[in-house]
Design a protein around this motif. Structure first.
Motif, short mmCIF file in Angstrom:
data_model
loop_
_atom_site.label_atom_id
_atom_site.label_comp_id
_atom_site.label_asym_id
_atom_site.label_seq_id
_atom_site.Cartn_x
_atom_site.Cartn_y
_atom_site.Cartn_z
N UNK A 136 0.82 -1.20 0.00
CA UNK A 136 0.00 0.00 0.00
C UNK A 136 0.86 1.26 0.00
N UNK A 137 0.52 2.19 -0.87
CA UNK A 137 1.22 3.47 -0.91
C UNK A 137 0.41 4.59 -0.27
N UNK A 138 -0.78 4.28 0.24
CA UNK A 138 -1.61 5.30 0.86
C UNK A 138 -0.98 5.74 2.18
N UNK A 139 -0.84 7.05 2.35
CA UNK A 139 -0.18 7.61 3.53
C UNK A 139 -0.86 7.17 4.82
N UNK A 140 -2.21 7.21 4.87
CA UNK A 140 -2.92 6.83 6.09
C UNK A 140 -2.65 5.36 6.46
N UNK A 141 -2.58 4.49 5.46
CA UNK A 141 -2.31 3.07 5.73
C UNK A 141 -0.87 2.87 6.21
N UNK A 142 0.06 3.61 5.64
CA UNK A 142 1.46 3.50 6.09
C UNK A 142 1.61 3.99 7.53
N UNK A 143 0.91 5.06 7.87
CA UNK A 143 0.95 5.57 9.25
C UNK A 143 0.34 4.55 10.20
N UNK A 144 -0.80 3.98 9.80
CA UNK A 144 -1.43 2.95 10.63
C UNK A 144 -0.47 1.78 10.85
N UNK A 145 0.16 1.28 9.78
CA UNK A 145 1.09 0.15 9.89
C UNK A 145 2.25 0.49 10.83
N UNK A 146 2.75 1.70 10.74
CA UNK A 146 3.85 2.11 11.63
C UNK A 146 3.40 2.05 13.08
N UNK A 147 2.24 2.61 13.36
CA UNK A 147 1.75 2.64 14.74
C UNK A 147 1.43 1.23 15.24
N UNK A 148 0.92 0.40 14.38
CA UNK A 148 0.60 -0.98 14.75
C UNK A 148 1.88 -1.78 15.02
#
Length: 152
Positions: A136-148
């Motif tokens: 996924x290249x979507x910024x919101x998904x990348x932020x979620x993955x980082x926090x998870x």
């Protein structure tokens, strides 16, 4: 292991305070513990990395304290497969873990269940949260993955 909604809410409050991840009741992962090959059981204990192991599966709180541990499953079984054979999985799926009801996130009207965070080896369900696909290249998904993933 916590067993009441109040005890689970306290665990979730620690996760939110320390990791800014709301409604999280634990982080779960498996670890392969290398062993010598037991007699007459070669293929059962060989894991995907090519060595003999048993799997230690753990659920930890926000401070890395063990809430649940299962050890001894054959190394050839994935973390998700090990989880499916644990008492934790049975209690979670039968709604007997004592989790709080779905509730609004803090400062929001958005209702959310309490969840265990895990990696891609586990099946996604109402109470197990895993990352979005790494493609996924979507910024919101990348932020979620980082926090998870910073809980693991």
């Amino acid at each position: 292991m916590p067993s009441t909604p109040q005890e689970w809410t306290a665990v979730a409050a620690d996760f939110e305070r320390r990791w800014q991840f709301p409604h999280c009741i634990g982080a779960m992962n498996g670890k392969h513990v290398e062993i010598e090959c037991p007699p007459n059981s070669v293929s059962d204990f060989i894991n995907y990395m090519g060595f003999f192991s048993i799997v230690l599966l753990a659920l930890v709180d926000a401070n890395y304290n063990f809430l649940f541990v299962d050890i001894g499953c054959h190394g050839r079984i994935s973390d998700g497969g090990v989880f499916k054979h644990t008492k934790l999985h049975t209690l979670l799926n039968s709604k007997q873990l004592g989790l709080p009801n779905i509730a609004p996130l803090q400062n929001s009207n958005l209702l959310a269940p309490y969840v265990i965070v895990a990696d891609d080896a586990f099946a996604l369900n109402e109470n197990v949260m895993k990352p979005y696909s790494h493609q996924s290249n979507e910024v919101q998904k990348r932020i979620f993955n980082y926090r998870l993933s910073r809980h693991e």
